[in-house]
Design an enzyme around this catalytic site. Structure first.
Site, PDB file in Angstrom:
ATOM      1  N   HIS A   1      28.780  30.036  82.599  1.00  0.00           N
ATOM      2  CA  HIS A   1      29.747  28.974  81.527  1.00  0.00           C
ATOM      3  C   HIS A   1      28.372  28.444  79.939  1.00  0.00           C
ATOM      4  O   HIS A   1      28.622  27.834  79.077  1.00  0.00           O
ATOM      5  CB  HIS A   1      29.174  27.999  82.237  1.00  0.00           C
ATOM      6  CG  HIS A   1      30.256  27.513  83.235  1.00  0.00           C
ATOM      7  ND1 HIS A   1      30.431  27.265  84.298  1.00  0.00           N
ATOM      8  CD2 HIS A   1      31.325  27.821  83.343  1.00  0.00           C
ATOM      9  CE1 HIS A   1      31.750  26.630  85.588  1.00  0.00           C
ATOM     10  NE2 HIS A   1      32.069  27.855  84.282  1.00  0.00           N
TER      11      HIS A   1
ATOM     12  N   HIS B   1      40.724  33.948  87.757  1.00  0.00           N
ATOM     13  CA  HIS B   1      40.348  33.715  88.845  1.00  0.00           C
ATOM     14  C   HIS B   1      39.709  31.443  88.793  1.00  0.00           C
ATOM     15  O   HIS B   1      38.658  31.396  88.746  1.00  0.00           O
ATOM     16  CB  HIS B   1      39.594  34.281  89.661  1.00  0.00           C
ATOM     17  CG  HIS B   1      39.826  35.382  90.249  1.00  0.00           C
ATOM     18  ND1 HIS B   1      39.886  35.857  89.098  1.00  0.00           N
ATOM     19  CD2 HIS B   1      40.014  36.198  91.449  1.00  0.00           C
ATOM     20  CE1 HIS B   1      40.037  37.608  89.912  1.00  0.00           C
ATOM     21  NE2 HIS B   1      40.534  36.911  91.627  1.00  0.00           N
TER      22      HIS B   1
ATOM     23  N   SER C   1      35.033  26.699  84.679  1.00  0.00           N
ATOM     24  CA  SER C   1      35.327  27.464  83.164  1.00  0.00           C
ATOM     25  C   SER C   1      36.959  26.704  82.836  1.00  0.00           C
ATOM     26  O   SER C   1      36.536  26.616  81.085  1.00  0.00           O
ATOM     27  CB  SER C   1      35.557  28.499  83.438  1.00  0.00           C
ATOM     28  OG  SER C   1      34.600  29.402  84.539  1.00  0.00           O
TER      29      SER C   1
ATOM     30  N   GLU D   1      44.806  31.262  90.041  1.00  0.00           N
ATOM     31  CA  GLU D   1      44.724  30.922  91.143  1.00  0.00           C
ATOM     32  C   GLU D   1      45.735  30.918  91.922  1.00  0.00           C
ATOM     33  O   GLU D   1      46.720  30.018  92.012  1.00  0.00           O
ATOM     34  CB  GLU D   1      44.786  28.714  91.123  1.00  0.00           C
ATOM     35  CG  GLU D   1      43.647  29.375  92.146  1.00  0.00           C
ATOM     36  CD  GLU D   1      42.539  29.790  92.452  1.00  0.00           C
ATOM     37  OE1 GLU D   1      42.141  30.226  93.782  1.00  0.00           O
ATOM     38  OE2 GLU D   1      41.438  29.971  91.985  1.00  0.00           O
TER      39      GLU D   1
ATOM     40  N   ASP E   1      47.860  36.081  91.092  1.00  0.00           N
ATOM     41  CA  ASP E   1      47.666  37.126  91.266  1.00  0.00           C
ATOM     42  C   ASP E   1      46.792  37.963  89.581  1.00  0.00           C
ATOM     43  O   ASP E   1      47.649  38.253  88.653  1.00  0.00           O
ATOM     44  CB  ASP E   1      47.209  38.441  91.814  1.00  0.00           C
ATOM     45  CG  ASP E   1      46.319  39.788  92.140  1.00  0.00           C
ATOM     46  OD1 ASP E   1      45.999  40.171  90.672  1.00  0.00           O
ATOM     47  OD2 ASP E   1      45.652  39.312  92.499  1.00  0.00           O
ATOM     48  N   GLY E   2      45.988  37.188  89.787  1.00  0.00           N
ATOM     49  CA  GLY E   2      44.888  36.778  87.834  1.00  0.00           C
ATOM     50  C   GLY E   2      44.234  38.256  87.321  1.00  0.00           C
ATOM     51  O   GLY E   2      44.431  38.942  86.536  1.00  0.00           O
TER      52      GLY E   2
ATOM     53  N   ASP F   1      36.683  36.072  87.151  1.00  0.00           N
ATOM     54  CA  ASP F   1      34.981  35.747  88.146  1.00  0.00           C
ATOM     55  C   ASP F   1      35.924  36.208  89.542  1.00  0.00           C
ATOM     56  O   ASP F   1      35.567  35.023  89.776  1.00  0.00           O
ATOM     57  CB  ASP F   1      34.261  35.018  87.328  1.00  0.00           C
ATOM     58  CG  ASP F   1      35.084  33.938  87.117  1.00  0.00           C
ATOM     59  OD1 ASP F   1      36.277  33.435  87.315  1.00  0.00           O
ATOM     60  OD2 ASP F   1      34.339  32.554  87.380  1.00  0.00           O
TER      61      ASP F   1
END
Length: 294
Positions: free
Chosen positions: A19, A42, A101, A119, A147-148, A168
């Protein structure tokens, strides 16, 4: 594949690194008036209670954000910006809420910027949707139960030709390492000028060891600058737990790999990383690295 919950790890040393890099990167990108799209592959639940069952079970925030909040001396500017952002989500002296995030990014973005949150975990996706609804941000923020890795590809290049992609995954599935590499390779072909920030755990696994080397090779082949920062808080050899301590040993180190980083990021981290390693150290093996190329 739906076992990982970031709520157990919110505010830990990996979040501090991730972050801090995210905020420093966004602060620079937002100096330009043109719209920015931020993609979080994610996203998790977005907001976390540090006094809730999940976070208190692991206690990881006590060795992460809590140490920075209690730091006696002045913090490096990048660390101070991170601490100030976390404090902004809390009222009074206690820090009970930790922003993930998505909420860090949304707080920094302007009305004409866009935030796309991916997500797949059913519980986290529901929590993320509820949390985002409270923002009343309208079209600025979109929650996508997709699905990211694949979702990010569909959105590149963005209409305004400016984007930051944060990737991430939990890496609980070994194939995540390869998917990160594939996503970056494809993204650089679709949108070579985008900024790509990739977090990864540093653990005794060949895939984790190889990932930054593979990402460097991809960035170099594409002719793009890159920056690689790591933070270690303790040795990777696990000591026996203390009597009565049922907590898991936790992650010893993590890294952030950024392609097309802001030119200001290296200097900011050169000042912040030594302080980060000193304040978050759990044993004599604590340390940091910072390298850049391209």
């Amino acid at each position: 594949m739906f076992s990982y919950r970031h709520a157990f790890h919110a505010g830990n040393h990996a979040d501090v690194l991730k972050h801090t890099v995210l905020i420093a990167t966004l602060q620079h990108l937002l100096l330009k008036e043109a719209a920015l799209m931020v993609l979080d592959t994610h996203a998790g639940a977005g907001l976390y209670r540090l006094d809730g069952d999940y976070a208190s079970t692991s206690g990881e925030s006590a060795d992460g954000i809590a140490r920075l909040l209690a730091a006696p001396g002045p913090l490096a500017p990048a660390l101070q910006a991170y601490v100030d952002t976390v404090r902004a989500f809390n009222q009074g002296p206690q820090t009970r809420v930790y922003p993930g995030s998505p909420f860090i990014a949304q707080r920094l973005l302007r009305a004409h910027d866009r935030l796309k949150l991916f997500e797949l975990h059913p519980s986290d996706a529901r929590a993320l949707e509820r949390n985002v609804e409270q923002l009343e941000a309208g079209r600025q923020v979109a929650v996508l139960r997709e699905d990211g890795f694949e979702g990010a590809r569909k959105l590149l290049p963005p209409p305004a030709r400016r984007a930051l992609v944060l990737c991430d995954p939990s890496y609980e599935i070994k194939s995540d390492y390869g998917r990160v590499q594939d996503m970056l390779q494809d993204a650089l072909k679709r949108f070579a000028t985008g900024a790509y920030a990739i977090w990864y755990p540093i653990i005794p696994r060949p895939e984790a060891h190889d990932l930054p080397r593979r990402l460097k090779a991809l960035a170099t082949k594409a002719g793009k600058p890159w920056l690689h920062a790591t933070l270690t808080v303790k040795g990777s050899k696990l000591a026996p737990p203390a009597a009565g301590d049922s907590r898991r040993p936790g992650l010893p180190a993590s890294g952030m790999f950024v392609v097309n980083p802001p030119y200001t990021l290296q200097a900011a981290l050169r000042e912040a990383l030594p302080q980060m390693a000193e304040l978050l150290a759990q044993d004599r093996h604590a340390g940091h690295t910072l390298e850049a190329g391209g």
